[in-house]
Write a protein that holds these residues in place. Structure first.
Motif, PDB file in Angstrom:
ATOM      1  N   ALA A 185     -31.049  -6.848   3.376  1.00 56.68           N
ATOM      2  CA  ALA A 185     -30.968  -6.038   2.166  1.00 56.68           C
ATOM      3  C   ALA A 185     -32.309  -6.047   1.435  1.00 56.68           C
ATOM      4  CB  ALA A 185     -29.872  -6.594   1.256  1.00 56.68           C
ATOM      5  N   ALA A 186     -32.729  -4.869   0.966  1.00 54.36           N
ATOM      6  CA  ALA A 186     -33.956  -4.716   0.178  1.00 54.36           C
ATOM      7  C   ALA A 186     -35.222  -5.171   0.914  1.00 54.36           C
ATOM      8  CB  ALA A 186     -33.835  -5.439  -1.166  1.00 54.36           C
ATOM      9  N   ALA A 187     -35.226  -5.006   2.237  1.00 51.29           N
ATOM     10  CA  ALA A 187     -36.416  -5.382   3.022  1.00 51.29           C
ATOM     11  C   ALA A 187     -37.429  -4.240   3.089  1.00 51.29           C
ATOM     12  CB  ALA A 187     -35.999  -5.796   4.433  1.00 51.29           C
ATOM     13  N   GLY A 188     -37.069  -3.074   2.534  1.00 47.66           N
ATOM     14  CA  GLY A 188     -37.997  -1.929   2.550  1.00 47.66           C
ATOM     15  C   GLY A 188     -37.623  -0.870   3.583  1.00 47.66           C
ATOM     16  N   LYS A 189     -36.430  -0.978   4.153  1.00 47.35           N
ATOM     17  CA  LYS A 189     -36.029  -0.056   5.230  1.00 47.35           C
ATOM     18  C   LYS A 189     -35.960   1.397   4.747  1.00 47.35           C
ATOM     19  CE  LYS A 189     -32.008  -1.919   6.103  1.00 47.35           C
ATOM     20  NZ  LYS A 189     -31.860  -2.961   5.089  1.00 47.35           N
ATOM     21  N   SER A 190     -35.312   1.611   3.596  1.00 42.91           N
ATOM     22  CA  SER A 190     -35.087   2.997   3.159  1.00 42.91           C
ATOM     23  C   SER A 190     -36.382   3.708   2.817  1.00 42.91           C
ATOM     24  CB  SER A 190     -34.158   3.035   1.938  1.00 42.91           C
ATOM     25  OG  SER A 190     -32.865   2.665   2.335  1.00 42.91           O
ATOM     26  N   THR A 191     -37.261   3.004   2.103  1.00 43.35           N
ATOM     27  CA  THR A 191     -38.537   3.622   1.738  1.00 43.35           C
ATOM     28  C   THR A 191     -39.319   3.969   2.995  1.00 43.35           C
ATOM     29  OG1 THR A 191     -38.544   2.110  -0.120  1.00 43.35           O
ATOM     30  CG2 THR A 191     -40.585   3.297   0.292  1.00 43.35           C
ATOM     31  N   THR A 192     -39.302   3.061   3.957  1.00 40.27           N
ATOM     32  CA  THR A 192     -40.039   3.296   5.198  1.00 40.27           C
ATOM     33  C   THR A 192     -39.420   4.463   5.967  1.00 40.27           C
ATOM     34  OG1 THR A 192     -40.460   0.934   5.258  1.00 40.27           O
ATOM     35  CG2 THR A 192     -40.891   2.150   7.281  1.00 40.27           C
ATOM     36  N   ALA A 193     -38.096   4.461   6.067  1.00 44.04           N
ATOM     37  CA  ALA A 193     -37.423   5.526   6.827  1.00 44.04           C
ATOM     38  C   ALA A 193     -37.663   6.890   6.171  1.00 44.04           C
ATOM     39  CB  ALA A 193     -35.931   5.227   6.923  1.00 44.04           C
ATOM     40  N   ARG A 194     -37.616   6.924   4.841  1.00 45.99           N
ATOM     41  CA  ARG A 194     -37.866   8.188   4.122  1.00 45.99           C
ATOM     42  C   ARG A 194     -39.277   8.700   4.402  1.00 45.99           C
ATOM     43  NH1 ARG A 194     -34.931   6.539  -0.253  1.00 45.99           N
ATOM     44  NH2 ARG A 194     -36.716   5.457  -1.136  1.00 45.99           N
ATOM     45  N   ALA A 195     -40.231   7.782   4.399  1.00 43.89           N
ATOM     46  CA  ALA A 195     -41.627   8.187   4.626  1.00 43.89           C
ATOM     47  C   ALA A 195     -41.811   8.706   6.057  1.00 43.89           C
ATOM     48  CB  ALA A 195     -42.557   7.004   4.362  1.00 43.89           C
ATOM     49  N   LEU A 196     -41.188   8.055   7.030  1.00 46.43           N
ATOM     50  CA  LEU A 196     -41.307   8.527   8.424  1.00 46.43           C
ATOM     51  C   LEU A 196     -40.666   9.903   8.562  1.00 46.43           C
ATOM     52  CD1 LEU A 196     -40.395   5.506  10.731  1.00 46.43           C
ATOM     53  CD2 LEU A 196     -42.628   6.238   9.906  1.00 46.43           C
ATOM     54  N   SER A 197     -39.522  10.065   7.907  1.00 41.68           N
ATOM     55  CA  SER A 197     -38.814  11.334   8.006  1.00 41.68           C
ATOM     56  C   SER A 197     -39.681  12.467   7.455  1.00 41.68           C
ATOM     57  CB  SER A 197     -37.483  11.176   7.264  1.00 41.68           C
ATOM     58  OG  SER A 197     -37.131  12.321   6.601  1.00 41.68           O
ATOM     59  N   ALA A 198     -40.383  12.200   6.344  1.00 43.64           N
ATOM     60  CA  ALA A 198     -41.240  13.233   5.746  1.00 43.64           C
ATOM     61  C   ALA A 198     -42.456  13.499   6.633  1.00 43.64           C
ATOM     62  CB  ALA A 198     -41.687  12.792   4.358  1.00 43.64           C
ATOM     63  N   ARG A 199     -43.067  12.431   7.141  1.00 40.80           N
ATOM     64  CA  ARG A 199     -44.316  12.615   7.889  1.00 40.80           C
ATOM     65  C   ARG A 199     -44.099  13.303   9.248  1.00 40.80           C
ATOM     66  NH1 ARG A 199     -49.009   8.168   9.301  1.00 40.80           N
ATOM     67  NH2 ARG A 199     -50.051   9.456  10.842  1.00 40.80           N
ATOM     68  N   PHE A 200     -42.999  12.923   9.928  1.00 37.90           N
ATOM     69  CA  PHE A 200     -42.811  13.427  11.304  1.00 37.90           C
ATOM     70  C   PHE A 200     -41.672  14.438  11.450  1.00 37.90           C
ATOM     71  CE2 PHE A 200     -44.514   9.007  11.775  1.00 37.90           C
ATOM     72  CZ  PHE A 200     -45.766   9.363  12.273  1.00 37.90           C
ATOM     73  N   HIS A 201     -41.076  14.810  10.330  1.00 31.63           N
ATOM     74  CA  HIS A 201     -39.913  15.721  10.349  1.00 31.63           C
ATOM     75  C   HIS A 201     -38.777  15.158  11.203  1.00 31.63           C
ATOM     76  CE1 HIS A 201     -37.761  19.273   9.328  1.00 31.63           C
ATOM     77  NE2 HIS A 201     -37.607  19.643  10.584  1.00 31.63           N
ATOM     78  N   PHE A 202     -38.383  13.926  10.893  1.00 34.30           N
ATOM     79  CA  PHE A 202     -37.241  13.280  11.532  1.00 34.30           C
ATOM     80  C   PHE A 202     -36.034  13.380  10.599  1.00 34.30           C
ATOM     81  CE2 PHE A 202     -40.024   9.802  13.768  1.00 34.30           C
ATOM     82  CZ  PHE A 202     -40.483  10.746  14.676  1.00 34.30           C
ATOM     83  N   LEU A 203     -34.843  13.451  11.179  1.00 35.91           N
ATOM     84  CA  LEU A 203     -33.629  13.327  10.369  1.00 35.91           C
ATOM     85  C   LEU A 203     -33.480  11.854   9.974  1.00 35.91           C
ATOM     86  CD1 LEU A 203     -31.036  14.699   9.227  1.00 35.91           C
ATOM     87  CD2 LEU A 203     -29.874  13.975  11.335  1.00 35.91           C
ATOM     88  N   HIS A 204     -33.230  11.598   8.697  1.00 36.08           N
ATOM     89  CA  HIS A 204     -33.092  10.231   8.181  1.00 36.08           C
ATOM     90  C   HIS A 204     -31.611   9.881   8.029  1.00 36.08           C
ATOM     91  CE1 HIS A 204     -33.592   7.445   4.421  1.00 36.08           C
ATOM     92  NE2 HIS A 204     -33.177   6.789   5.467  1.00 36.08           N
ATOM     93  N   VAL A 205     -31.195   8.835   8.716  1.00 37.60           N
ATOM     94  CA  VAL A 205     -29.803   8.386   8.622  1.00 37.60           C
ATOM     95  C   VAL A 205     -29.778   6.928   8.176  1.00 37.60           C
ATOM     96  CG1 VAL A 205     -27.625   8.042   9.850  1.00 37.60           C
ATOM     97  CG2 VAL A 205     -29.101   9.977  10.459  1.00 37.60           C
ATOM     98  N   ASP A 206     -29.151   6.694   7.031  1.00 34.01           N
ATOM     99  CA  ASP A 206     -29.025   5.345   6.470  1.00 34.01           C
ATOM    100  C   ASP A 206     -27.612   4.842   6.805  1.00 34.01           C
ATOM    101  OD1 ASP A 206     -28.579   3.147   4.879  1.00 34.01           O
ATOM    102  OD2 ASP A 206     -28.653   4.256   2.988  1.00 34.01           O
TER     103      ASP A 206
END
Ligand code: DC
Length: 223
Positions: A14-35
């Motif tokens: 929990a709170a290890a930074g996963k969501s922020t990282t996943a959001r940034a990857l999704s924006a940079r590479f046009h990936f679908l983000h699933v939490d």
């Protein structure tokens, strides 16, 4: 040659930074983000709404059988629908769900309900024209997509994680959830063998994002 469709798994406590990282990857590479944490939270909210507790495993299993799971894609983010209902964010991240979610997530029937649903998110991402899928959770690199193109495991000291949650204005017993998530029998939280392990305690989120993005950008450039 067009770039291949890429699957990126991000696991961690929990709170290890996963969501922020996943959001940034999704924006940079046009990936679908699933939490996938939100999937466990949505089913927990539904069980609480039905008046069920995690100790009532047989009743929970019966209730789950009656639920249809759907997906709504908004922007680059996929949201779970439980019997055609989107559970509001305030309820997903509220104290009742925070306190109960690890207990419900330890129920094998509940995890089984989500397994095929989560694997199917790759099809949804492809059909919606995304260049890949970035999925965050606790067991993505071990159970859901052990053959993902990239698997990362993020961790950080408990004090730093508590500070991050407090900065988000959230009340959350991070250490207790991690203890429950790491010690359960089915799909416990652990760093998948062969995954890239990143300690984010002394890194800014930008630095974490850069470490995770670099090999992906390299693969896309080489395609
Ligand atoms: O990522 P999160 O804190 O929103 O996740 C909420 C809970 O869901 C977490 O305490 C454990 C469970 N979870 C899980 O068991 N497996 C996943 N892949 C994601 C979350």
């Amino acid at each position: 040659m067009p770039s291949p469709f890429l699957i990126v798994a991000i696991d961690g406590g929990a709170a290890a930074g996963k969501s922020t990282t996943a959001r940034a990857l999704s924006a940079r590479f046009h990936f679908l983000h699933v939490d996938t944490g939100s999937h466990y939270r949505a089913l927990t909210a539904e069980m609480l709404r039905l008046g069920l507790r995690a100790t009532e495993a047989a009743e929970v299993e019966r209730a789950l059988a009656g639920l249809a799971l759907g997906t709504r894609v908004e922007g680059r983010r996929a949201h779970i629908e439980v019997s055609a209902r989107l559970v509001p964010e305030t309820e997903l991240r509220g104290p009742e769900v925070n306190a109960a979610v690890s207990h419900f997530a330890a129920i094998p029937a509940l995890r089984a309900k989500l397994l095929a649903y989560q694997r199917d998110q790759a099809r949804i991402a492809r059909e919606a024209g995304f260049a890949g899928l970035v999925m965050e959770g606790r067991d993505i690199g071990t159970v859901i997509f052990p053959d993902a193109d990239f698997r990362f495991f993020l961790h950080a000291d408990p004090e730093e994680r508590a500070r991050r949650r407090a900065a988000e204005g959230q009340q959350d017993s991070i250490q207790e959830r991690d203890r429950l998530d790491s010690s359960r029998k089915t799909a416990p939280l652990l760093c998948p063998p062969g995954a890239t392990d990143i300690d984010s305690t002394f890194l800014s989120l930008d630095e974490v994002v850069e470490r995770v993005s670099a090999p992906i950008a390299g693969r896309i450039d080489a395609a």
